[in-house]
Design an enzyme around this catalytic site. Structure first.
Site, PDB file in Angstrom:
ATOM      1  N   ARG A  48       0.800  -1.197   0.000  1.00  0.00           N
ATOM      2  CA  ARG A  48       0.000   0.000   0.000  1.00  0.00           C
ATOM      3  C   ARG A  48       0.852   1.274   0.000  1.00  0.00           C
ATOM      4  NH1 ARG A  48      -2.574  -4.126   2.639  1.00  0.00           N
ATOM      5  NH2 ARG A  48      -0.937  -4.010   4.157  1.00  0.00           N
ATOM      6  N   GLY A  49       2.138   1.120   0.238  1.00  0.00           N
ATOM      7  CA  GLY A  49       2.989   2.276   0.510  1.00  0.00           C
ATOM      8  C   GLY A  49       3.130   3.289  -0.605  1.00  0.00           C
ATOM      9  N   ASP A 108       7.295   2.685  -2.456  1.00  0.00           N
ATOM     10  CA  ASP A 108       7.627   3.773  -1.531  1.00  0.00           C
ATOM     11  C   ASP A 108       9.105   3.778  -1.169  1.00  0.00           C
ATOM     12  OD1 ASP A 108       7.427   1.373  -0.113  1.00  0.00           O
ATOM     13  OD2 ASP A 108       6.090   2.149   1.440  1.00  0.00           O
ATOM     14  N   ASP A 111      14.390  -1.233   0.357  1.00  0.00           N
ATOM     15  CA  ASP A 111      15.019  -1.570   1.632  1.00  0.00           C
ATOM     16  C   ASP A 111      15.943  -2.768   1.397  1.00  0.00           C
ATOM     17  OD1 ASP A 111      15.293  -1.307   4.469  1.00  0.00           O
ATOM     18  OD2 ASP A 111      13.822  -2.876   4.783  1.00  0.00           O
ATOM     19  N   GLY A 113      15.436  -4.949  -0.829  1.00  0.00           N
ATOM     20  CA  GLY A 113      15.429  -5.154  -2.277  1.00  0.00           C
ATOM     21  C   GLY A 113      14.574  -6.330  -2.697  1.00  0.00           C
ATOM     22  N   THR A 115      11.275  -6.919  -2.372  1.00  0.00           N
ATOM     23  CA  THR A 115      10.002  -6.566  -3.007  1.00  0.00           C
ATOM     24  C   THR A 115      10.206  -6.126  -4.451  1.00  0.00           C
ATOM     25  OG1 THR A 115       9.160  -5.854  -0.853  1.00  0.00           O
ATOM     26  CG2 THR A 115       7.944  -5.114  -2.795  1.00  0.00           C
ATOM     27  N   LYS A 139      17.223   2.878   0.932  1.00  0.00           N
ATOM     28  CA  LYS A 139      18.108   2.647   2.082  1.00  0.00           C
ATOM     29  C   LYS A 139      19.171   1.640   1.667  1.00  0.00           C
ATOM     30  CE  LYS A 139      14.777   1.717   5.338  1.00  0.00           C
ATOM     31  NZ  LYS A 139      14.143   1.525   6.684  1.00  0.00           N
ATOM     32  N   ASP A 167       4.180   3.397   6.341  1.00  0.00           N
ATOM     33  CA  ASP A 167       3.480   3.144   7.590  1.00  0.00           C
ATOM     34  C   ASP A 167       4.361   2.526   8.660  1.00  0.00           C
ATOM     35  OD1 ASP A 167       3.659   0.556   6.169  1.00  0.00           O
ATOM     36  OD2 ASP A 167       2.459  -0.194   7.847  1.00  0.00           O
ATOM     37  N   ARG A 173       0.333   6.683   7.475  1.00  0.00           N
ATOM     38  CA  ARG A 173       0.463   6.830   6.016  1.00  0.00           C
ATOM     39  C   ARG A 173      -0.027   8.205   5.543  1.00  0.00           C
ATOM     40  NH1 ARG A 173       1.542   1.694   3.888  1.00  0.00           N
ATOM     41  NH2 ARG A 173       0.553  -0.062   4.903  1.00  0.00           N
TER      42      ARG A 173
HETATM   43  P1  IMP Z   1      12.151  -4.614   0.840  1.00  0.00           P
HETATM   44  O1  IMP Z   1      11.455  -5.737   0.163  1.00  0.00           O
HETATM   45  O2  IMP Z   1      12.895  -5.040   2.068  1.00  0.00           O
HETATM   46  O3  IMP Z   1      12.994  -3.751  -0.073  1.00  0.00           O
HETATM   47  O4  IMP Z   1      11.051  -3.740   1.485  1.00  0.00           O
HETATM   48  C1  IMP Z   1      10.263  -2.886   0.823  1.00  0.00           C
HETATM   49  C2  IMP Z   1       9.033  -2.647   1.667  1.00  0.00           C
HETATM   50  O5  IMP Z   1       9.334  -2.629   3.070  1.00  0.00           O
HETATM   51  C3  IMP Z   1       8.492  -1.296   1.350  1.00  0.00           C
HETATM   52  O6  IMP Z   1       7.522  -1.388   0.346  1.00  0.00           O
HETATM   53  C4  IMP Z   1       7.906  -0.863   2.667  1.00  0.00           C
HETATM   54  O7  IMP Z   1       6.566  -1.263   2.754  1.00  0.00           O
HETATM   55  C5  IMP Z   1       8.647  -1.597   3.747  1.00  0.00           C
HETATM   56  N1  IMP Z   1       9.627  -0.718   4.432  1.00  0.00           N
HETATM   57  C6  IMP Z   1      10.968  -0.812   4.401  1.00  0.00           C
HETATM   58  N2  IMP Z   1      11.551   0.154   5.122  1.00  0.00           N
HETATM   59  C7  IMP Z   1      10.531   0.894   5.626  1.00  0.00           C
HETATM   60  C8  IMP Z   1      10.485   2.072   6.477  1.00  0.00           C
HETATM   61  O8  IMP Z   1      11.494   2.664   6.903  1.00  0.00           O
HETATM   62  N3  IMP Z   1       9.251   2.523   6.792  1.00  0.00           N
HETATM   63  C9  IMP Z   1       8.103   1.941   6.340  1.00  0.00           C
HETATM   64  N4  IMP Z   1       8.097   0.858   5.550  1.00  0.00           N
HETATM   65  C10 IMP Z   1       9.311   0.336   5.202  1.00  0.00           C
HETATM   66 MG    MG Z   2       5.202  -1.297   1.127  1.00  0.00          MG
END
Ligand code: IMP
Ligand code: MG
Length: 188
Positions: A48-49, A108, A111, A113, A115, A139, A167, A173
């Site tokens: 949803r971000g 959004d 992080d 990577g 997703t 990040k 969120d 949000r």
């Molecule tokens: P990844 O798959 O670890 O890159 O994460 C991506 C998802 O983690 C994003 O779509 C966010 O929903 C969530 N996320 C990662 N870091 C944060 C943060 O600092 N605040 C809120 N959501 C986060």
């Molecule tokens: Mg998200």
């Protein structure tokens, strides 16, 4: 009493104000408009971000004469709170047919990577001709899967942020700015 003061964390240190976000989004729109002229452009937001960021992006695209189709996919990797579970699943699928489409996948924050790399493969498997990626925040310190986004709004350190779509346990949000969340227990 509002949840904002009940919980053992607080929202402080505003990293990006609404005007800063607006200026940066306008710049990203310019970059995307230069690169992504296609008669079959599809913008896919990761729910949803991404909802607020995507809404601002596509309004900017319209000012550049772009007319993309827009859809969303719900990808979940977080059990809730601060910790990623490691596996990504499609909780709600896209409806738009992306066969031979040039897609821009919008999230959004980048992080670990997981997703974004999952999302790229997912769209290619569904027949997309190309997939570009756009995240408001990045990040890089947290990366587990080797992936980078084509368009990044702001690079930030390893802090947990909320607002502008992001969120903490589904709250915050709606904030028009981006701020850091501090756990009060961790402050000692
Ligand atoms: P990844 O798959 O670890 O890159 O994460 C991506 C998802 O983690 C994003 O779509 C966010 O929903 C969530 N996320 C990662 N870091 C944060 C943060 O600092 N605040 C809120 N959501 C986060
Ligand atoms: Mg998200």
């Amino acid at each position: 009493m509002s949840r904002y003061v009940m919980e053992a964390h607080h929202i402080d240190h505003h990293l990006f104000t609404p005007p800063q976000i607006r200026r940066r989004v306008d710049e990203l729109v310019l970059e995307i408009a230069r690169d992504c002229q296609s008669d079959n452009l599809v913008i896919i937001g990761v729910l949803r971000g991404s909802f607020m960021f995507l809404a601002d992006l596509v309004r900017g695209m319209n000012q550049h004469g772009m007319h993309p189709r827009i859809d969303f996919v719900t990808l979940e990797s977080y059990a809730g709170g601060f910790v990623s579970t490691g596996t990504v699943r499609v909780a709600k699928d896209i409806t738009v047919d992306v066969t031979d489409a040039d897609c821009v996948l919008v999230d959004d924050i980048l992080d670990t990577g997981r997703t974004l790399s999952f999302g790229i493969s997912y769209l290619l498997e569904r027949g997309a001709r190309s997939v570009k990626t756009c995240t408001l925040l990045d990040k890089p310190a947290r990366r587990v899967v080797e992936v980078s986004a084509d368009y990044v709004g702001f690079t930030i350190p390893d802090v947990f942020v909320v607002g502008y779509g992001l969120d903490y346990e589904h709250y915050y949000r709606e904030l028009p700015f981006i701020a850091e969340v501090t756990l009060l227990e961790e402050e000692g």
